[in-house]
Design a protein around this motif. Structure first.
Motif, PDB file in Angstrom:
ATOM      1  N   CYS A 135       0.598  -1.020   0.051  1.00  0.00           N
ATOM      2  CA  CYS A 135      -0.199   0.083  -0.163  1.00  0.00           C
ATOM      3  C   CYS A 135       0.955   1.318  -0.116  1.00  0.00           C
ATOM      4  N   LEU A 136       1.893   1.384   0.927  1.00  0.00           N
ATOM      5  CA  LEU A 136       2.830   2.791   1.289  1.00  0.00           C
ATOM      6  C   LEU A 136       3.219   3.129  -0.581  1.00  0.00           C
ATOM      7  N   HIS A 137       4.316   1.283  -1.063  1.00  0.00           N
ATOM      8  CA  HIS A 137       4.904   1.591  -2.280  1.00  0.00           C
ATOM      9  C   HIS A 137       3.683   2.291  -3.383  1.00  0.00           C
ATOM     10  N   GLN A 138       2.225   2.186  -3.444  1.00  0.00           N
ATOM     11  CA  GLN A 138       2.425   2.556  -4.426  1.00  0.00           C
ATOM     12  C   GLN A 138       1.562   3.796  -4.406  1.00  0.00           C
ATOM     13  N   SER A 139       2.428   4.663  -3.442  1.00  0.00           N
ATOM     14  CA  SER A 139       2.092   6.356  -3.406  1.00  0.00           C
ATOM     15  C   SER A 139       3.981   6.201  -3.627  1.00  0.00           C
ATOM     16  N   THR A 140       4.628   7.279  -5.187  1.00  0.00           N
ATOM     17  CA  THR A 140       5.173   7.127  -5.611  1.00  0.00           C
ATOM     18  C   THR A 140       5.405   8.601  -5.494  1.00  0.00           C
ATOM     19  N   TYR A 141       6.860   8.859  -5.202  1.00  0.00           N
ATOM     20  CA  TYR A 141       7.200  10.769  -5.928  1.00  0.00           C
ATOM     21  C   TYR A 141       8.800  10.110  -6.544  1.00  0.00           C
ATOM     22  N   HIS A 142       8.174  11.972  -7.030  1.00  0.00           N
ATOM     23  CA  HIS A 142       9.419  12.398  -7.754  1.00  0.00           C
ATOM     24  C   HIS A 142      10.674  12.850  -7.403  1.00  0.00           C
ATOM     25  N   SER A 143      10.798  13.893  -5.401  1.00  0.00           N
ATOM     26  CA  SER A 143      11.663  13.656  -4.636  1.00  0.00           C
ATOM     27  C   SER A 143      11.131  13.450  -3.700  1.00  0.00           C
ATOM     28  N   TRP A 144      12.766  14.177  -2.525  1.00  0.00           N
ATOM     29  CA  TRP A 144      12.238  12.712  -1.368  1.00  0.00           C
ATOM     30  C   TRP A 144      12.597  13.291  -0.652  1.00  0.00           C
ATOM     31  N   GLY A 145      12.623  13.046   0.903  1.00  0.00           N
ATOM     32  CA  GLY A 145      13.435  13.528   1.742  1.00  0.00           C
ATOM     33  C   GLY A 145      12.558  12.929   2.937  1.00  0.00           C
ATOM     34  N   LYS A 146      11.975  14.632   3.990  1.00  0.00           N
ATOM     35  CA  LYS A 146      10.953  14.140   4.882  1.00  0.00           C
ATOM     36  C   LYS A 146       9.685  13.812   4.476  1.00  0.00           C
ATOM     37  N   LEU A 147       9.034  13.168   5.104  1.00  0.00           N
ATOM     38  CA  LEU A 147       7.847  12.721   4.780  1.00  0.00           C
ATOM     39  C   LEU A 147       6.728  13.244   4.138  1.00  0.00           C
ATOM     40  N   HIS A 148       7.257  14.558   4.759  1.00  0.00           N
ATOM     41  CA  HIS A 148       5.327  15.401   4.715  1.00  0.00           C
ATOM     42  C   HIS A 148       6.095  16.677   3.808  1.00  0.00           C
ATOM     43  N   ALA A 149       5.868  17.695   2.281  1.00  0.00           N
ATOM     44  CA  ALA A 149       6.452  17.651   1.224  1.00  0.00           C
ATOM     45  C   ALA A 149       8.203  18.061   1.358  1.00  0.00           C
ATOM     46  N   PRO A 150       8.291  15.567   0.861  1.00  0.00           N
ATOM     47  CA  PRO A 150       9.360  15.596   0.759  1.00  0.00           C
ATOM     48  C   PRO A 150      10.183  17.513  -0.585  1.00  0.00           C
ATOM     49  N   PRO A 151      12.005  17.742   0.174  1.00  0.00           N
ATOM     50  CA  PRO A 151      11.839  19.025  -0.544  1.00  0.00           C
ATOM     51  C   PRO A 151      12.975  18.119  -1.004  1.00  0.00           C
ATOM     52  N   LEU A 152      13.369  16.767  -1.635  1.00  0.00           N
ATOM     53  CA  LEU A 152      15.628  17.244  -2.115  1.00  0.00           C
ATOM     54  C   LEU A 152      14.213  16.098  -3.773  1.00  0.00           C
ATOM     55  N   ALA A 153      15.057  17.121  -4.401  1.00  0.00           N
ATOM     56  CA  ALA A 153      14.789  16.332  -5.723  1.00  0.00           C
ATOM     57  C   ALA A 153      15.872  15.153  -6.299  1.00  0.00           C
ATOM     58  N   ALA A 154      15.395  14.577  -7.726  1.00  0.00           N
ATOM     59  CA  ALA A 154      16.020  13.231  -7.872  1.00  0.00           C
ATOM     60  C   ALA A 154      17.144  12.950  -7.469  1.00  0.00           C
ATOM     61  N   HIS A 155      17.626  13.968  -8.580  1.00  0.00           N
ATOM     62  CA  HIS A 155      18.854  14.292  -9.341  1.00  0.00           C
ATOM     63  C   HIS A 155      20.063  14.510  -7.905  1.00  0.00           C
ATOM     64  N   GLU A 156      19.346  14.755  -6.797  1.00  0.00           N
ATOM     65  CA  GLU A 156      20.402  14.766  -5.698  1.00  0.00           C
ATOM     66  C   GLU A 156      20.239  13.720  -4.869  1.00  0.00           C
ATOM     67  N   TRP A 157      19.907  12.830  -4.946  1.00  0.00           N
ATOM     68  CA  TRP A 157      19.998  11.591  -4.073  1.00  0.00           C
ATOM     69  C   TRP A 157      21.446  11.606  -4.234  1.00  0.00           C
ATOM     70  N   ALA A 158      21.923  11.286  -5.198  1.00  0.00           N
ATOM     71  CA  ALA A 158      23.601  10.281  -5.253  1.00  0.00           C
ATOM     72  C   ALA A 158      24.854  10.954  -4.489  1.00  0.00           C
ATOM     73  N   SER A 159      24.100  11.945  -4.854  1.00  0.00           N
ATOM     74  CA  SER A 159      26.183  13.729  -3.984  1.00  0.00           C
ATOM     75  C   SER A 159      25.035  13.135  -2.555  1.00  0.00           C
ATOM     76  N   ARG A 160      24.233  13.675  -1.565  1.00  0.00           N
ATOM     77  CA  ARG A 160      23.895  13.503  -0.988  1.00  0.00           C
ATOM     78  C   ARG A 160      24.051  12.013   0.166  1.00  0.00           C
ATOM     79  N   LEU A 161      24.046  11.072  -0.664  1.00  0.00           N
ATOM     80  CA  LEU A 161      23.936   9.579  -0.759  1.00  0.00           C
ATOM     81  C   LEU A 161      25.685   9.461  -0.110  1.00  0.00           C
TER      82      LEU A 161
END
Length: 303
Positions: A135-161
């Motif tokens: 059920c949770l994985h049915q909710s997909t996002y193009h941004s990420w970070g905190k659960l509510h209004a995730p602020p980070l763009a997909a292209h930032e994932w690798a560098s922040r990781l």
């Protein structure tokens, strides 16, 4: 007059009236980030969680969650009512009803009757967990970070990781000296992701409760701890599940998981290292942790 432990008079002024002095609930781990109390109130049974600020400041788990995902814990407790509502709407497990909270300080929620999940994991719990994660994985996002209004763009994932892995490695001082470390860190900038989902970063069986038997005679799995939800790559969630579940449980989980299981082989070492550095499951031997292989092509993993 009864009082809520560790809270100021102003903090508890608007809370439900107590009818008995709250009793401490023993913590399961020495480094637990909250003090827990069972509260009997005029409005029913409740559980009070009070932040242990000193422990949080030293927690590798929360250092990682805040550095990588901008989770903003424990300030995020001020909006944890949104997490309760999100899971009640989008998940498949029972969660405690929200009562009150204060940023950086405490959460008060309704008590869920039942027994904490032990070492014997029922198949029906694995199935219920699979339905919940589906059920949770049915909710997909193009941004990420905190659960509510995730602020980070997909292209930032690798560098922040990569930056977070370096940061967390430094927190462990000389503990992390494995020769594979440089290789994994070199791969991190290439861990590109485009699909992000709600994830419980500290998913472990001890975070759940076997709630009271329902009308059908079955036992329902309830989720107790809600403060570590973020929006993360779906692959990271699958890697964590592969650690948490035994081979038999993983096979059963996959039968009831309604989405295709991602091939995350390329990024797996980076995600394994991240989970290790965040001390998600308490493993202290990096070599043992990194050697773990999930169920592949019908062959069992060693966990």
């Amino acid at each position: 007059m009864f009082t809520y432990p560790l809270l100021t008079a102003a903090e508890q002024a608007s809370l439900p009236k107590l009818i008995a002095q709250p009793s401490a609930i023993p913590n399961k781990f020495e480094d637990s980030t909250h003090r827990l109390f069972y509260c009997q109130t005029a409005d029913g049974e409740m559980v009070l969680k009070v932040c242990n600020q000193a422990t949080i400041a030293k927690s590798h788990f929360w250092l990682g969650a805040n550095h990588l995902f901008a989770a903003d814990f424990p300030n995020s407790l001020g909006t944890i009512h949104l997490t309760h509502h999100f899971l009640q709407k989008n998940g498949a497990l029972t969660v405690p009803d929200f009562v009150a909270a204060s940023a950086n300080r405490f959460v008060l929620s309704r008590f869920l009757a039942g027994n904490d999940v032990g070492t014997e994991i029922a198949d029906q719990w694995v199935i219920q967990l699979a339905e919940h994660i589906s059920c949770l994985h049915q909710s997909t996002y193009h941004s990420w970070g905190k659960l509510h209004a995730p602020p980070l763009a997909a292209h930032e994932w690798a560098s922040r990781l990569h930056d977070s892995l370096v940061f967390l490695t430094k927190q462990h001082d000389t503990l992390i000296a494995d020769p594979l470390l440089a290789e994994v860190l070199a791969q991190a900038p290439h861990c590109h992701e485009t699909e992000f989902v709600p994830m419980m970063l500290d998913l472990r069986w001890d975070q759940f409760r076997d709630s009271q038997i329902n009308d059908s005679g079955d036992h329902d799995l309830a989720l107790l701890d809600l403060d570590a939800f973020v929006i993360a790559p779906r692959a990271l969630d699958l890697v964590l599940l592969e650690y948490v579940l035994t081979p038999a449980q993983l096979a059963l989980f996959k039968q009831h998981y309604t989405r295709t299981w991602l091939d995350h082989t390329v990024n797996t070492p980076c995600y394994q290292l991240l989970l290790f550095l965040m001390n998600v499951l308490g493993e202290t031997d990096l070599a043992t942790w990194m050697q773990f292989k999930p169920l592949v092509a019908g062959k069992a993993s060693p966990n």
